[in-house]
Enzyme design. Structure first.
Site, PDB file in Angstrom:
ATOM      1  N   CYS A 143      61.655  80.592  -0.993  1.00 53.95           N
ATOM      2  CA  CYS A 143      60.344  81.052  -0.527  1.00 53.95           C
ATOM      3  C   CYS A 143      59.932  80.405   0.783  1.00 53.95           C
ATOM      4  O   CYS A 143      58.930  80.787   1.381  1.00 53.95           O
ATOM      5  CB  CYS A 143      59.288  80.770  -1.592  1.00 53.95           C
ATOM      6  SG  CYS A 143      59.551  81.706  -3.106  1.00 53.95           S
TER       7      CYS A 143
ATOM      8  N   GLN B 217      61.688  77.023 -12.866  1.00 58.24           N
ATOM      9  CA  GLN B 217      63.031  76.458 -12.721  1.00 58.24           C
ATOM     10  C   GLN B 217      63.579  75.866 -14.014  1.00 58.24           C
ATOM     11  O   GLN B 217      64.790  75.644 -14.124  1.00 58.24           O
ATOM     12  CB  GLN B 217      63.045  75.387 -11.624  1.00 58.24           C
ATOM     13  CG  GLN B 217      62.933  75.932 -10.209  1.00 58.24           C
ATOM     14  CD  GLN B 217      64.151  76.732  -9.774  1.00 58.24           C
ATOM     15  OE1 GLN B 217      65.188  76.764 -10.436  1.00 58.24           O
ATOM     16  NE2 GLN B 217      64.024  77.405  -8.644  1.00 58.24           N
TER      17      GLN B 217
END
Length: 379
Positions: free
Chosen positions: A321, A177
């Site tokens: 996810c 990220q």
């Protein structure tokens, strides 16, 4: 539809798309083939490896290309701990890691490893003193993410790196990220290993990379694998890798300017929702500028997300996810939320296409959703 889910994935940039098409057409050879067409692909792959290493202040020999962030996390952890298992069996991680790592560490516990899951404070940060206390003579490895994918809190990675290096503990960090969003420097941060992914930075899906300091020993997870120096099997995706590195160079070259722009958009959004029944989650200062996680009081996150979708906005209820999971967010529970509170969480994530006008429209939708629920309850 207005897209506010850039932390889940990003559209490929025009430059990355153009490079992918050109390399797929011109450098189509298998980089492991010994003929000239294969050698041309291998040379391009070597250039990509060098260029990517430079962006994180690493060494070319430490780059291993993979299929993405999750595979990078799993292969990095397994290949390193297997090579050092003779030194001890204690591992350290956090309660708020990405699912690929959290579930891996749970599996490693069934394989004889002793795992310590560090707690986090109400902002999502670990306690450095708790980290120091957790280290034993058996500790060989720690995996602590650079920033949380749901609330955007950034960990004090350089301080963590100093503590682990002082104690001889190998340090892996999930930087999926953060790479391209804030500065990632393996030397300055004391990182021995990290994982990154192309589709988070306007590159193609199905491409990622692991960096392992060439001085760190690792053992292949797959017996007799020959690609990527034995790190993984499978023909190397040269066009995808070239597009990945193109996207990486592009996003890193404008990192500071985009960081400033996104932080200004973030502050604009926060100023507009002050009167709404919303709690902003994450650290007020140590955060990624593009990720804003928040709880809408009394409304389940899934309802908020679906209503936003109906009004033409793409947002999420957390990490992509974890979609479809009934359990509340692990991150929300870890920062002290009750299960019902945790289920009220949603996330927006900004990108290079995000504008102030889009956020103004989104705030109006949030106001409508909150007002509808208030009227519904009063009836």
């Amino acid at each position: 539809m207005i897209y506010l889910d850039f932390a889940a994935t990003t559209p490929m940039s025009e430059e990355a798309l153009a490079v992918y098409a050109e390399v797929a057409k011109t450098y189509f050879g298998n980089s492991s083939s010994l003929h000239d067409i294969g050698s041309d692909a291998a040379r391009l792959l070597s250039i990509c490896r060098k260029q990517l290493a430079e962006l994180m202040n690493g060494e070319e020999k430490g780059i291993y290309f993979t299929s993405g962030g999750s595979e990078s996390n799993i292969l990095a952890v397994r290949s390193i701990i297997e090579a050092h298992r003779h030194k001890g069996n204690h591992l350290i991680t956090t309660a708020t890691e990405h699912a690929s790592l959290y579930h891996l560490f749970q599996q490693l516990e069934t394989e004889g490893y002793d795992v310590t899951y560090l707690s986090v404070d109400r902002f999502g940060r670990i306690d450095l003193a708790e980290l120091e206390r957790a280290i034993t003579n058996e500790t060989i490895f720690a995996s602590i993410h650079h920033a949380n994918s749901e609330i955007g809190t950034v960990q004090p990675i350089a301080d963590i790196g100093k503590i682990l290096r002082k104690n001889g503990v190998i340090f892996h960090s999930d930087c999926v990220q953060t790479f391209g969003k804030i500065q990632v420097d393996v030397q300055a941060m004391g990182i021995d290993s990290l994982s990154i992914s192309a589709h988070k930075i306007y590159g193609p899906k199905g491409v990622g990379a692991v960096y392992i300091d060439p001085r760190i020993k690792w053992t292949p997870c797959f017996l007799n694998a020959t690609h990527e120096s034995g790190f993984r099997p499978g023909t190397v995706n040269v066009p995808g890798i070239a597009a990945f590195v193109t996207a990486a160079q592009q996003i890193c070259s404008g990192l500071m300017e985009e960081n400033t722009r996104l932080e200004a958009l973030r502050q604009y959004f926060l100023s507009r929702v002050k009167e709404l029944p919303i709690t902003i989650e994450g650290h007020p200062e140590a955060h990624l500028p593009n990720i804003i996680g928040f709880s809408v009081h009394g409304i389940e996150g899934q309802y908020t997300m679906l209503e936003c979708n109906r009004y033409g906005f793409a947002i999420s209820t957390g990490s992509a996810c974890q979609v479809g999971k009934q359990a509340p967010s692990r991150t929300m529970i870890a920062i002290g939320k009750e299960a019902e509170e945790a289920k009220q969480f949603v996330r927006i994530s900004l990108g290079k296409l995000t504008t102030k006008d889009q956020l103004a429209q989104f705030v109006a939708v949030l106001e409508t959703i909150c007002q509808k629920r208030k009227v519904g309850k009063s009836n």
